[in-house]
Design an enzyme around this catalytic site. Structure first.
Site, PDB file in Angstrom:
ATOM      1  N   CYS A 120       3.886  -4.079 -17.968  1.00  0.00           N
ATOM      2  CA  CYS A 120       3.346  -4.617 -19.227  1.00  0.00           C
ATOM      3  C   CYS A 120       3.838  -6.046 -19.442  1.00  0.00           C
ATOM      4  O   CYS A 120       5.046  -6.320 -19.324  1.00  0.00           O
ATOM      5  CB  CYS A 120       3.794  -3.749 -20.400  1.00  0.00           C
ATOM      6  SG  CYS A 120       3.301  -4.434 -21.998  1.00  0.00           S
ATOM      7  N   ASN A 129       1.247  -7.984  17.786  1.00  0.00           N
ATOM      8  CA  ASN A 129       0.121  -8.447  16.986  1.00  0.00           C
ATOM      9  C   ASN A 129      -1.130  -8.432  17.839  1.00  0.00           C
ATOM     10  O   ASN A 129      -1.033  -8.589  19.058  1.00  0.00           O
ATOM     11  CB  ASN A 129       0.390  -9.865  16.458  1.00  0.00           C
ATOM     12  CG  ASN A 129      -0.439 -10.186  15.234  1.00  0.00           C
ATOM     13  OD1 ASN A 129      -1.637  -9.954  15.230  1.00  0.00           O
ATOM     14  ND2 ASN A 129       0.178 -10.684  14.183  1.00  0.00           N
ATOM     15  N   ASP A 171       0.797  -1.248   0.000  1.00  0.00           N
ATOM     16  CA  ASP A 171       0.000   0.000   0.000  1.00  0.00           C
ATOM     17  C   ASP A 171       0.820   1.283   0.000  1.00  0.00           C
ATOM     18  O   ASP A 171       0.278   2.373  -0.196  1.00  0.00           O
ATOM     19  CB  ASP A 171      -0.969  -0.020   1.208  1.00  0.00           C
ATOM     20  CG  ASP A 171      -0.243  -0.224   2.556  1.00  0.00           C
ATOM     21  OD1 ASP A 171      -0.824  -0.885   3.437  1.00  0.00           O
ATOM     22  OD2 ASP A 171       0.908   0.258   2.707  1.00  0.00           O
ATOM     23  N   HIS A 184       6.645  -7.897  -1.237  1.00  0.00           N
ATOM     24  CA  HIS A 184       5.602  -8.399  -2.142  1.00  0.00           C
ATOM     25  C   HIS A 184       5.221  -7.361  -3.179  1.00  0.00           C
ATOM     26  O   HIS A 184       4.107  -7.375  -3.692  1.00  0.00           O
ATOM     27  CB  HIS A 184       4.370  -8.837  -1.319  1.00  0.00           C
ATOM     28  CG  HIS A 184       4.670 -10.005  -0.430  1.00  0.00           C
ATOM     29  ND1 HIS A 184       3.840 -10.397   0.598  1.00  0.00           N
ATOM     30  CD2 HIS A 184       5.726 -10.834  -0.395  1.00  0.00           C
ATOM     31  CE1 HIS A 184       4.380 -11.446   1.211  1.00  0.00           C
ATOM     32  NE2 HIS A 184       5.517 -11.726   0.633  1.00  0.00           N
TER      33      HIS A 184
HETATM   34  C1  BV8 Z   1       8.031 -17.555  -3.304  1.00  0.00           C
HETATM   35  C2  BV8 Z   1      -0.135 -10.812  -3.296  1.00  0.00           C
HETATM   36  C3  BV8 Z   1       9.486 -18.980  -4.540  1.00  0.00           C
HETATM   37  C4  BV8 Z   1       0.166  -9.371  -3.157  1.00  0.00           C
HETATM   38  C5  BV8 Z   1       0.514 -12.309  -1.533  1.00  0.00           C
HETATM   39  C6  BV8 Z   1       8.462 -22.006   1.668  1.00  0.00           C
HETATM   40  C7  BV8 Z   1       9.419 -21.169   1.105  1.00  0.00           C
HETATM   41  C8  BV8 Z   1       9.109 -20.353   0.030  1.00  0.00           C
HETATM   42  C9  BV8 Z   1       7.799 -20.344  -0.497  1.00  0.00           C
HETATM   43  C10 BV8 Z   1       6.856 -21.157   0.064  1.00  0.00           C
HETATM   44  C11 BV8 Z   1       7.173 -21.991   1.129  1.00  0.00           C
HETATM   45  N1  BV8 Z   1       6.055 -22.656   1.472  1.00  0.00           N
HETATM   46  C12 BV8 Z   1       5.031 -22.266   0.665  1.00  0.00           C
HETATM   47  C13 BV8 Z   1       5.496 -21.377  -0.215  1.00  0.00           C
HETATM   48  C14 BV8 Z   1       4.702 -20.751  -1.261  1.00  0.00           C
HETATM   49  C15 BV8 Z   1       4.035 -19.452  -0.811  1.00  0.00           C
HETATM   50  C16 BV8 Z   1       3.525 -19.461   0.601  1.00  0.00           C
HETATM   51  O1  BV8 Z   1       4.170 -18.920   1.495  1.00  0.00           O
HETATM   52  N2  BV8 Z   1       2.348 -20.017   0.799  1.00  0.00           N
HETATM   53  C17 BV8 Z   1       1.781 -20.013   2.138  1.00  0.00           C
HETATM   54  C18 BV8 Z   1       0.312 -19.520   2.065  1.00  0.00           C
HETATM   55  C19 BV8 Z   1       1.914 -21.402   2.702  1.00  0.00           C
HETATM   56  N3  BV8 Z   1       4.953 -18.343  -0.986  1.00  0.00           N
HETATM   57  C20 BV8 Z   1       5.080 -17.806  -2.200  1.00  0.00           C
HETATM   58  O2  BV8 Z   1       4.500 -18.214  -3.181  1.00  0.00           O
HETATM   59  C21 BV8 Z   1       6.004 -16.601  -2.313  1.00  0.00           C
HETATM   60  N4  BV8 Z   1       6.887 -16.840  -3.431  1.00  0.00           N
HETATM   61  O3  BV8 Z   1       8.439 -17.895  -2.234  1.00  0.00           O
HETATM   62  O4  BV8 Z   1       8.613 -17.874  -4.525  1.00  0.00           O
HETATM   63  C22 BV8 Z   1       8.653 -20.244  -4.384  1.00  0.00           C
HETATM   64  C23 BV8 Z   1       7.435 -20.339  -5.034  1.00  0.00           C
HETATM   65  C24 BV8 Z   1       6.687 -21.528  -4.883  1.00  0.00           C
HETATM   66  C25 BV8 Z   1       7.160 -22.563  -4.067  1.00  0.00           C
HETATM   67  C26 BV8 Z   1       8.384 -22.411  -3.407  1.00  0.00           C
HETATM   68  C27 BV8 Z   1       9.118 -21.258  -3.578  1.00  0.00           C
HETATM   69  C28 BV8 Z   1       5.185 -15.341  -2.634  1.00  0.00           C
HETATM   70  C29 BV8 Z   1       4.470 -14.838  -1.396  1.00  0.00           C
HETATM   71  C30 BV8 Z   1       3.674 -13.546  -1.711  1.00  0.00           C
HETATM   72  C31 BV8 Z   1       2.278 -13.906  -2.056  1.00  0.00           C
HETATM   73  N5  BV8 Z   1       1.490 -12.713  -2.303  1.00  0.00           N
HETATM   74  N6  BV8 Z   1      -0.320 -11.380  -1.959  1.00  0.00           N
HETATM   75  C32 BV8 Z   1      -1.110  -8.702  -2.749  1.00  0.00           C
HETATM   76  O5  BV8 Z   1      -2.106  -8.840  -3.485  1.00  0.00           O
HETATM   77  O6  BV8 Z   1      -1.102  -8.053  -1.709  1.00  0.00           O
HETATM   78  S1  BV8 Z   1       0.331 -13.002   0.011  1.00  0.00           S
HETATM   79  C33 BV8 Z   1      -0.569 -12.010   1.077  1.00  0.00           C
HETATM   80  O7  BV8 Z   1      -0.232 -12.518   2.398  1.00  0.00           O
HETATM   81  C34 BV8 Z   1      -0.156 -10.545   1.115  1.00  0.00           C
HETATM   82  O8  BV8 Z   1       0.866 -10.220   0.211  1.00  0.00           O
HETATM   83  C35 BV8 Z   1       0.377 -10.349   2.534  1.00  0.00           C
HETATM   84  O9  BV8 Z   1       1.426  -9.489   2.506  1.00  0.00           O
HETATM   85  C36 BV8 Z   1       0.786 -11.710   2.899  1.00  0.00           C
HETATM   86  C37 BV8 Z   1       0.930 -11.955   4.400  1.00  0.00           C
HETATM   87  O10 BV8 Z   1      -0.305 -11.649   5.026  1.00  0.00           O
HETATM   88  P1  BV8 Z   1      -0.245 -10.642   6.280  1.00  0.00           P
HETATM   89  O11 BV8 Z   1       0.350  -9.354   5.813  1.00  0.00           O
HETATM   90  O12 BV8 Z   1       0.398 -11.303   7.422  1.00  0.00           O
HETATM   91  O13 BV8 Z   1      -1.795 -10.357   6.537  1.00  0.00           O
HETATM   92  P2  BV8 Z   1      -2.812 -11.310   7.320  1.00  0.00           P
HETATM   93  O14 BV8 Z   1      -4.194 -10.785   7.073  1.00  0.00           O
HETATM   94  O15 BV8 Z   1      -2.511 -12.737   7.004  1.00  0.00           O
HETATM   95  O16 BV8 Z   1      -2.453 -11.094   8.873  1.00  0.00           O
HETATM   96  C38 BV8 Z   1      -2.683  -9.838   9.486  1.00  0.00           C
HETATM   97  C39 BV8 Z   1      -2.278  -9.995  10.944  1.00  0.00           C
HETATM   98  O17 BV8 Z   1      -2.404  -8.738  11.597  1.00  0.00           O
HETATM   99  C40 BV8 Z   1      -3.162 -10.979  11.706  1.00  0.00           C
HETATM  100  O18 BV8 Z   1      -2.367 -11.763  12.553  1.00  0.00           O
HETATM  101  C41 BV8 Z   1      -4.086 -10.043  12.533  1.00  0.00           C
HETATM  102  O19 BV8 Z   1      -4.444 -10.655  13.765  1.00  0.00           O
HETATM  103  C42 BV8 Z   1      -3.177  -8.895  12.792  1.00  0.00           C
HETATM  104  N7  BV8 Z   1      -3.826  -7.611  13.037  1.00  0.00           N
HETATM  105  C43 BV8 Z   1      -5.025  -7.176  12.555  1.00  0.00           C
HETATM  106  N8  BV8 Z   1      -5.225  -5.906  12.978  1.00  0.00           N
HETATM  107  C44 BV8 Z   1      -4.130  -5.536  13.708  1.00  0.00           C
HETATM  108  C45 BV8 Z   1      -3.236  -6.629  13.746  1.00  0.00           C
HETATM  109  N9  BV8 Z   1      -2.056  -6.577  14.407  1.00  0.00           N
HETATM  110  C46 BV8 Z   1      -1.754  -5.427  15.037  1.00  0.00           C
HETATM  111  N10 BV8 Z   1      -2.546  -4.333  15.030  1.00  0.00           N
HETATM  112  C47 BV8 Z   1      -3.741  -4.361  14.385  1.00  0.00           C
HETATM  113  N11 BV8 Z   1      -4.534  -3.255  14.408  1.00  0.00           N
END
Ligand code: BV8
Length: 256
Positions: free
Chosen positions: A135, A223, A112, A127
Site C-alpha cells: 500500500c 545462456n 515469478d 527485484h
Molecule cells: C538500482 C521490474 C540504485 C520488475 C526490472 C549501475 C549501478 C546501479 C544501477 C544502475 C547502473 N547503471 C544503470 C543503473 C540503473 C538501472 C539499470 O541497470 N539500467 C540498465 C537497463 C542500464 N538499475 C536500476 O534502476 C536498479 N536500481 O540500482 O537502484 C540506482 C538507481 C538509479 C541509478 C543508480 C543507482 C533496479 C533494477 C531492477 C529493474 N526492474 N523489472 C519486473 O517487472 O519484473 S528490470 C527487468 O530486467 C527484470 O526485473 C529482469 O529481472 C531484469 C533483467 O532481465 P533478464 O532477467 O536478464 O531478462 P532478459 O529478457 O533481459 O534476458 C533473458 C536472457 O535469457 C537472454 O539473454 C536470453 O537469450 C536468455 N534465454 C532465453 N531463453 C533461455 C535463455 N537462456 C537459457 N535458457 C533459455 N531457455
C-alpha cells in the site's frame, strides 16, 4: 535431448564448496513466462512495451490502472506456469551442496516465485516479487488476490484509501537491503559463480559476476545467446537452461 557438458564445468561443480547462482528471465522461459529482451521471442515484454512506461514508479503514478493491468496480466502468466527442469536442477544442486557441508546462494532477478516452488530454499529476490503488493499509504504488504482484479488500481484492504503497487523493484529503485547484504556476503566467499538465463545488462545484478571473479571464483555462464558476460566467463555453456542444468548436475553428482 541431453546436451554434452564440458568436463571442466562438471569438475568445477563437483569441487565447489560455495556456489552463487544468479538467474534471470531465461530460466523461466521454458515454463512459458515471457522474457524481457529476448530478440527471438515476439512475446518478449520489452519488445512490446517500453520499460520506462511500465517498470518505473513514475509510470505507476502517471497511470496506476495501466501498470496494474500489466502486472495483473504478468501475474496470470506466472500463476499458470510451473517450474521447469532448470528450476528443479538448481533446487537439487542446492540440496546436494548443502548436504555435503557446502554453501549455496540463489540470487534471482525473477519475480515469478518458481525457484521457491521448485524447492530452492536460500533464494533472494533481487527485484522483489509479483505475488506481494504494497500500500502506498500505510505501507502494509498483501498477497495478491487471484486475477481478474476487482478494480484497477487496487485499493488497500487495510486502510481503504491507499492504492496497492506491485512488490517488485522498478528502475531507479533500490534493491531490497536484505538481498544486497546476502549477495555481498555470498559473492565475497564463493568459489563458483553461475549466471543462468540473464542478459546481464541490469545493474547492480549484472556486476555480481565481476565481483565474484575478483574474489577468485570460477565464472560459468549458461545462456541461449551470448551476453556482455560471455567474454568474461571462464566457461560459457550455450543452450537452454532447462536442458543444460539437469545435464550438468547429473554429470557432476550421479554415479555411473
Ligand atoms: C538500482 C521490474 C540504485 C520488475 C526490472 C549501475 C549501478 C546501479 C544501477 C544502475 C547502473 N547503471 C544503470 C543503473 C540503473 C538501472 C539499470 O541497470 N539500467 C540498465 C537497463 C542500464 N538499475 C536500476 O534502476 C536498479 N536500481 O540500482 O537502484 C540506482 C538507481 C538509479 C541509478 C543508480 C543507482 C533496479 C533494477 C531492477 C529493474 N526492474 N523489472 C519486473 O517487472 O519484473 S528490470 C527487468 O530486467 C527484470 O526485473 C529482469 O529481472 C531484469 C533483467 O532481465 P533478464 O532477467 O536478464 O531478462 P532478459 O529478457 O533481459 O534476458 C533473458 C536472457 O535469457 C537472454 O539473454 C536470453 O537469450 C536468455 N534465454 C532465453 N531463453 C533461455 C535463455 N537462456 C537459457 N535458457 C533459455 N531457455
Amino acid at each position: 535431448m541431453t546436451p554434452a557438458v564440458p568436463s571442466p564445468a562438471i569438475g568445477a561443480l563437483r569441487d565447489a564448496r560455495s556456489i552463487v547462482v544468479v538467474t534471470g528471465a531465461g530460466v523461466s522461459a521454458e515454463s512459458g513466462i515471457p522474457t524481457f529482451r529476448d530478440k527471438a521471442d515476439p512475446d518478449a515484454l520489452w519488445a512490446k512495451h517500453d520499460p520506462m512506461d511500465l517498470a518505473t514508479a513514475e509510470a505507476f503514478m502517471r497511470d496506476p490502472a495501466l501498470v496494474t493491468r500489466w502486472y495483473e496480466w504478468r501475474l496470470c502468466r506466472c500463476t499458470a506456469c510451473r517450474p521447469n527442469p532448470g528450476h528443479v536442477a538448481l533446487a537439487r544442486l542446492e540440496a546436494l551442496v548443502t548436504r555435503a557441508g557446502g554453501a549455496f546462494t540463489l540470487l534471482t532477478q525473477n519475480v515469478d516465485g518458481l525457484h521457491q516452488e521448485a524447492g530452492s530454499r536460500n533464494v533472494h529476490e533481487l527485484h522483489g516479487s509479483i505475488r506481494v503488493w504494497r500500500c502506498l499509504s500505510c505501507a502494509t504488504e498483501h498477497p495478491m488476490p487471484d486475477p481478474p482484479f476487482r478494480e484497477h488500481p487496487l485499493h488497500c484492504p487495510r486502510c481503504g484509501k491507499g492504492i496497492l503497487r506491485p512488490g517488485v523493484v522498478w528502475f531507479g529503485e533500490m534493491l531490497p537491503e536484505s538481498a544486497l547484504v546476502a549477495a555481498d556476503r555470498a559473492l565475497t566467499n564463493c568459489d563458483l559463480f553461475l549466471s543462468v538465463g540473464t542478459s546481464a545488462v541490469v545493474y547492480p545484478a549484472a556486476a555480481f559476476a565481476h565481483g565474484a571473479r575478483a574474489h577468485g571464483a570460477t565464472v560459468i555462464e549458461i545462456n541461449r545467446d551470448p551476453t556482455p558476460l560471455t567474454k568474461l566467463a571462464d566457461l560459457s555453456l550455450m543452450g537452454k537452461a532447462g536442458e543444460i542444468l539437469p545435464a550438468l548436475v547429473g554429470e557432476a553428482f550421479d554415479e555411473g
